[in-house]
Design a protein around this motif. Structure first.
Motif, PDB file in Angstrom:
ATOM      1  N   VAL A  94      -6.773  -3.948  30.011  1.00 66.32           N
ATOM      2  CA  VAL A  94      -7.572  -4.603  28.982  1.00 66.32           C
ATOM      3  C   VAL A  94      -6.934  -4.287  27.642  1.00 66.32           C
ATOM      4  O   VAL A  94      -6.475  -3.163  27.400  1.00 66.32           O
ATOM      5  CB  VAL A  94      -9.041  -4.135  29.031  1.00 66.32           C
ATOM      6  CG1 VAL A  94      -9.154  -2.632  28.832  1.00 66.32           C
ATOM      7  CG2 VAL A  94      -9.874  -4.862  27.984  1.00 66.32           C
ATOM      8  N   GLU A  95      -6.842  -5.300  26.801  1.00 69.09           N
ATOM      9  CA  GLU A  95      -6.252  -5.127  25.477  1.00 69.09           C
ATOM     10  C   GLU A  95      -7.315  -5.411  24.432  1.00 69.09           C
ATOM     11  O   GLU A  95      -7.994  -6.449  24.479  1.00 69.09           O
ATOM     12  CB  GLU A  95      -5.061  -6.061  25.295  1.00 69.09           C
ATOM     13  CG  GLU A  95      -4.287  -5.799  24.019  1.00 69.09           C
ATOM     14  CD  GLU A  95      -2.967  -6.549  23.963  1.00 69.09           C
ATOM     15  OE1 GLU A  95      -2.791  -7.353  23.042  1.00 69.09           O
ATOM     16  OE2 GLU A  95      -2.130  -6.325  24.859  1.00 69.09           O
ATOM     17  N   ILE A  96      -7.457  -4.508  23.480  1.00 70.29           N
ATOM     18  CA  ILE A  96      -8.471  -4.628  22.436  1.00 70.29           C
ATOM     19  C   ILE A  96      -7.749  -4.716  21.093  1.00 70.29           C
ATOM     20  O   ILE A  96      -7.235  -3.716  20.581  1.00 70.29           O
ATOM     21  CB  ILE A  96      -9.418  -3.416  22.445  1.00 70.29           C
ATOM     22  CG1 ILE A  96     -10.039  -3.234  23.828  1.00 70.29           C
ATOM     23  CG2 ILE A  96     -10.490  -3.569  21.381  1.00 70.29           C
ATOM     24  CD1 ILE A  96     -10.785  -1.935  23.981  1.00 70.29           C
ATOM     25  N   PRO A  97      -7.672  -5.909  20.506  1.00 74.01           N
ATOM     26  CA  PRO A  97      -7.037  -6.008  19.192  1.00 74.01           C
ATOM     27  C   PRO A  97      -7.960  -5.472  18.107  1.00 74.01           C
ATOM     28  O   PRO A  97      -9.169  -5.724  18.117  1.00 74.01           O
ATOM     29  CB  PRO A  97      -6.800  -7.511  19.031  1.00 74.01           C
ATOM     30  CG  PRO A  97      -7.849  -8.156  19.893  1.00 74.01           C
ATOM     31  CD  PRO A  97      -8.098  -7.209  21.030  1.00 74.01           C
ATOM     32  N   LEU A  98      -7.400  -4.712  17.194  1.00 76.09           N
ATOM     33  CA  LEU A  98      -8.153  -4.231  16.047  1.00 76.09           C
ATOM     34  C   LEU A  98      -7.831  -5.113  14.838  1.00 76.09           C
ATOM     35  O   LEU A  98      -6.904  -5.910  14.860  1.00 76.09           O
ATOM     36  CB  LEU A  98      -7.816  -2.777  15.766  1.00 76.09           C
ATOM     37  CG  LEU A  98      -8.021  -1.806  16.942  1.00 76.09           C
ATOM     38  CD1 LEU A  98      -7.673  -0.387  16.522  1.00 76.09           C
ATOM     39  CD2 LEU A  98      -9.454  -1.874  17.452  1.00 76.09           C
ATOM     40  N   ASP A  99      -8.595  -4.965  13.788  1.00 81.18           N
ATOM     41  CA  ASP A  99      -8.413  -5.807  12.615  1.00 81.18           C
ATOM     42  C   ASP A  99      -7.030  -5.602  12.001  1.00 81.18           C
ATOM     43  O   ASP A  99      -6.454  -4.509  12.044  1.00 81.18           O
ATOM     44  CB  ASP A  99      -9.466  -5.484  11.553  1.00 81.18           C
ATOM     45  CG  ASP A  99     -10.842  -5.989  11.954  1.00 81.18           C
ATOM     46  OD1 ASP A  99     -10.920  -6.713  12.966  1.00 81.18           O
ATOM     47  OD2 ASP A  99     -11.822  -5.661  11.270  1.00 81.18           O
ATOM     48  N   THR A 100      -6.527  -6.689  11.427  1.00 80.32           N
ATOM     49  CA  THR A 100      -5.306  -6.590  10.629  1.00 80.32           C
ATOM     50  C   THR A 100      -5.678  -6.115   9.239  1.00 80.32           C
ATOM     51  O   THR A 100      -6.521  -6.705   8.569  1.00 80.32           O
ATOM     52  CB  THR A 100      -4.602  -7.955  10.553  1.00 80.32           C
ATOM     53  OG1 THR A 100      -4.237  -8.367  11.869  1.00 80.32           O
ATOM     54  CG2 THR A 100      -3.352  -7.865   9.697  1.00 80.32           C
ATOM     55  N   ILE A 101      -5.046  -5.044   8.805  1.00 73.74           N
ATOM     56  CA  ILE A 101      -5.373  -4.442   7.521  1.00 73.74           C
ATOM     57  C   ILE A 101      -4.256  -4.754   6.528  1.00 73.74           C
ATOM     58  O   ILE A 101      -3.081  -4.470   6.781  1.00 73.74           O
ATOM     59  CB  ILE A 101      -5.537  -2.915   7.641  1.00 73.74           C
ATOM     60  CG1 ILE A 101      -6.550  -2.574   8.748  1.00 73.74           C
ATOM     61  CG2 ILE A 101      -5.954  -2.322   6.313  1.00 73.74           C
ATOM     62  CD1 ILE A 101      -7.941  -3.069   8.490  1.00 73.74           C
ATOM     63  N   LEU A 102      -4.629  -5.403   5.416  1.00 74.96           N
ATOM     64  CA  LEU A 102      -3.675  -5.639   4.346  1.00 74.96           C
ATOM     65  C   LEU A 102      -3.789  -4.512   3.330  1.00 74.96           C
ATOM     66  O   LEU A 102      -4.886  -4.032   3.019  1.00 74.96           O
ATOM     67  CB  LEU A 102      -3.960  -6.980   3.666  1.00 74.96           C
ATOM     68  CG  LEU A 102      -3.855  -8.216   4.558  1.00 74.96           C
ATOM     69  CD1 LEU A 102      -4.249  -9.468   3.784  1.00 74.96           C
ATOM     70  CD2 LEU A 102      -2.441  -8.363   5.095  1.00 74.96           C
ATOM     71  N   LEU A 103      -2.646  -4.130   2.786  1.00 74.19           N
ATOM     72  CA  LEU A 103      -2.640  -3.017   1.829  1.00 74.19           C
ATOM     73  C   LEU A 103      -2.828  -3.581   0.430  1.00 74.19           C
ATOM     74  O   LEU A 103      -1.878  -3.922  -0.268  1.00 74.19           O
ATOM     75  CB  LEU A 103      -1.325  -2.247   1.936  1.00 74.19           C
ATOM     76  CG  LEU A 103      -1.021  -1.648   3.319  1.00 74.19           C
ATOM     77  CD1 LEU A 103       0.243  -0.813   3.252  1.00 74.19           C
ATOM     78  CD2 LEU A 103      -2.181  -0.814   3.810  1.00 74.19           C
ATOM     79  N   ASP A 104      -4.083  -3.711   0.043  1.00 73.18           N
ATOM     80  CA  ASP A 104      -4.369  -4.291  -1.271  1.00 73.18           C
ATOM     81  C   ASP A 104      -4.806  -3.242  -2.286  1.00 73.18           C
ATOM     82  O   ASP A 104      -5.187  -3.588  -3.401  1.00 73.18           O
ATOM     83  CB  ASP A 104      -5.440  -5.373  -1.142  1.00 73.18           C
ATOM     84  CG  ASP A 104      -6.707  -4.873  -0.470  1.00 73.18           C
ATOM     85  OD1 ASP A 104      -7.637  -5.660  -0.300  1.00 73.18           O
ATOM     86  OD2 ASP A 104      -6.749  -3.682  -0.098  1.00 73.18           O
ATOM     87  N   GLU A 105      -4.762  -2.005  -1.954  1.00 73.70           N
ATOM     88  CA  GLU A 105      -5.152  -0.941  -2.886  1.00 73.70           C
ATOM     89  C   GLU A 105      -4.071   0.135  -2.903  1.00 73.70           C
ATOM     90  O   GLU A 105      -4.315   1.306  -2.638  1.00 73.70           O
ATOM     91  CB  GLU A 105      -6.507  -0.342  -2.496  1.00 73.70           C
ATOM     92  CG  GLU A 105      -7.684  -1.277  -2.655  1.00 73.70           C
ATOM     93  CD  GLU A 105      -7.963  -1.606  -4.122  1.00 73.70           C
ATOM     94  OE1 GLU A 105      -7.608  -0.774  -4.993  1.00 73.70           O
ATOM     95  OE2 GLU A 105      -8.504  -2.690  -4.392  1.00 73.70           O
ATOM     96  N   ILE A 106      -2.853  -0.300  -3.232  1.00 77.44           N
ATOM     97  CA  ILE A 106      -1.727   0.636  -3.264  1.00 77.44           C
ATOM     98  C   ILE A 106      -1.599   1.189  -4.678  1.00 77.44           C
ATOM     99  O   ILE A 106      -1.532   0.432  -5.656  1.00 77.44           O
ATOM    100  CB  ILE A 106      -0.422  -0.070  -2.852  1.00 77.44           C
ATOM    101  CG1 ILE A 106      -0.608  -0.751  -1.490  1.00 77.44           C
ATOM    102  CG2 ILE A 106       0.730   0.913  -2.810  1.00 77.44           C
ATOM    103  CD1 ILE A 106       0.495  -1.691  -1.143  1.00 77.44           C
TER     104      ILE A 106
END
Length: 529
Positions: A94-106
């Motif tokens: 079973v594969e569980i994709p997690l959210d894609t996180i964008l780095l908008d607070e660098i």
């Protein structure tokens, strides 16, 4: 000479009626009839009226003849996560994709460059012990800022602080903040009230929305009304540049502060195969893949909470990548006994990937991201609880023109079944019959069974080495055989895989299950119907 003597001739006598052939043959026939009648009378036999012949015959109707090879079983049951890998082993994954996180607070926090000090003597000369009223231009080149070479600023800026130690006031002090590398003005500064002698003023340079280099200059235009002064020595103006708490960037080349890509209460269902609610995987491996499209190394720390309250922590370093060439880091854990037993039906993920260590330089862009996926994989070597699934629906056309001959004059009716099991689990099969395929499983007309067969013979590696079989006979009554009055008779199976009773068993790609079943009806046939 011979003498001829004529002899007298007698006329033949005419025969009587009693000597005629008609009388003779008729008499024979009559005497034969008398003999037959006397015989029949003696034996007391009577001559019966002719009757139609009577005999028994059989109707055989095959209903089930299915061999379910393991690839077909997997395909037919169409349950999530069960497949056969390249080695032929049956696996559950079973594969569980997690959210894609964008780095908008660098955040980048440059060190403050060394203040620049300019001398008044470089711009004016004393006349009769005084600084005359005059205007002049000052160019202040700040040292390059460390920790970045260029950055696209999403929020923040820097302060420019001027301290007037010229000894004379500056009634006018205005200027432009200039990006030396990009050769453009990025802001203007001014102090409407001027800058008194000995005073300090600060101007904020807002960089939001701009791409700037790390090399900045300020070009000032100043006017002083002058004043009495005996010497120009140590008369100076200092300029300082301060980024304070740093700037938030959407893209940059440099050294970023540790930045968290947060996984906050990410919920995901686990689609268990039908009937696998009580499955206990024995040799499972959980792999966390972190695809890093950020050009900085990092550290991942995740807590995975199962629906039954189980907790699993995964933590490790993450390799740097880029938007054009992301790099995946794999974290594995095969110590899953407590987490997978019982098998969770959902998971919640919390934690963060911390990117940037405040030391390593790299490039970050607005397209950078980090995405993770959890993959749970196990050979189907497991402690399996009881599970049930439905088999194929088959159909058999039944000629109805003379079906009443069988259904209304039965002498004996039977359902004969044979089950061959090459699975490491005991199997129970129920045969369902109906004239309506849409209600076959919800409201069958006739249910036969359950029929049981033991597990296949198990070898040392917990897989089957020899099949076992079971033969069964069920007597059908006159109501049961009315099922044959359906022009099309549909049959299905409810197949129950029995529990392995706490013992690990291994399902392989070569396992199979065969079910065969026929209805046999013996009925009386005579010329009256």
């Amino acid at each position: 000479m011979e003498e001829t003597v004529a002899l007298p001739r007698r006329r033949p006598r005419k025969p009587t009626f009693w000597e005629s052939p008609v009388f003779i043959y008729g008499l024979k026939i009559f005497l034969g009839f008398i003999v037959v009648m006397v015989f029949l009378t003696i034996t007391q036999c009577t001559v019966k009226k002719p009757e139609s012949p009577t005999w028994t015959t059989n109707l055989t109707l095959p209903l089930v003849n299915r061999t379910y090879q393991m690839p077909e079983i997997i395909r037919k049951i169409d349950q999530p996560g069960i497949d056969i890998d390249s080695t032929g082993a049956v696996v559950y994954s079973v594969e569980i994709p997690l959210d894609t996180i964008l780095l908008d607070e660098i955040v980048i926090s440059p060190s403050d460059p060394t203040p620049v000090v300019v001398q008044l003597s470089d711009y004016v000369a004393l006349q009769l012990g005084a600084v005359p009223p005059t205007s002049f231009d000052i160019n202040i080149d700040f040292p390059p800022v460390d920790r970045f070479s260029w950055a696209t600023i999403s929020a923040g800026g820097f302060d420019v602080i001027f301290v007037n130690d010229f000894g004379v006031p500056l009634d006018t002090i205005i200027g432009d903040v200039f990006d030396i590398v990009n050769s453009r003005i990025i802001s203007s500064v001014s102090f409407p009230g001027g800058l008194a002698a000995g005073a300090a003023e600060t101007a904020f340079v807002d960089l939001a929305g701009q791409t700037v280099s790390n090399t900045i200059s300020v070009n000032l235009h100043c006017f002083t009304p002058g004043g009495m002064m005996l010497s120009l020595d140590d008369k100076s103006l200092s300029a300082a540049m301060m980024y304070g708490s740093g700037v938030t960037v959407s893209a940059a080349s440099g050294i970023i502060d540790p930045t968290n890509a947060v996984f906050d209460n990410i919920f995901a269902d686990i689609d268990l195969p039908k009937g696998f609610d009580s499955i206990q995987l024995v040799n499972a491996v959980l792999t966390l893949e972190i695809e890093n499209a950020v050009n900085f190394p990092g550290f991942l720390n995740l807590d995975i909470t199962g629906s039954n309250g189980q907790l699993l922590n995964l933590a490790d370093n993450v390799l740097p990548g880029s938007a054009m060439s992301p790099v995946s880091t794999y974290l594995t854990n095969n110590d899953l006994a407590s987490f997978l037993n019982p098998m969770p039906t959902s998971v919640t993920v919390n934690g963060a990937a911390t990117l940037g260590d405040g030391v390593t330089a790299g490039v970050v862009t607005s397209n950078d991201y980090i995405v993770s996926r959890i993959k749970l994989e196990s050979p189907l070597e497991a402690v399996i609880g009881q599970s049930t699934f439905t088999g194929d629906i088959d159909s058999e056309d039944i000629e109805q023109e003379d079906i009443d001959l069988a259904t209304e004059h039965i002498l004996r009716a039977q359902f004969l079944t044979s089950i061959v099991n090459h699975l490491p689990l005991g199997v129970t099969i129920e045969i369902l019959l109906s004239g309506d395929s849409s209600t076959l499983y919800s409201n069958p007309q006739l249910v036969l069974g359950p029929f049981q067969v033991a597990p296949g013979e198990i070898g040392p590696d917990n897989s089957v080495i020899n099949e076992v079989s079971s033969e069964n006979t069920v007597t059908l009554d006159s109501l049961d055989v009315q099922i044959l009055k359906n022009p099309v008779l549909y049959s299905g199976q409810i197949i129950t895989l029995q529990s392995s009773n706490g013992i690990p068993v291994k399902v392989t790609g070569s396992d199979y299950l065969t079910a065969r079943g026929v209805i046999q009806v013996e009925y009386r046939f005579d010329g009256d119907f």
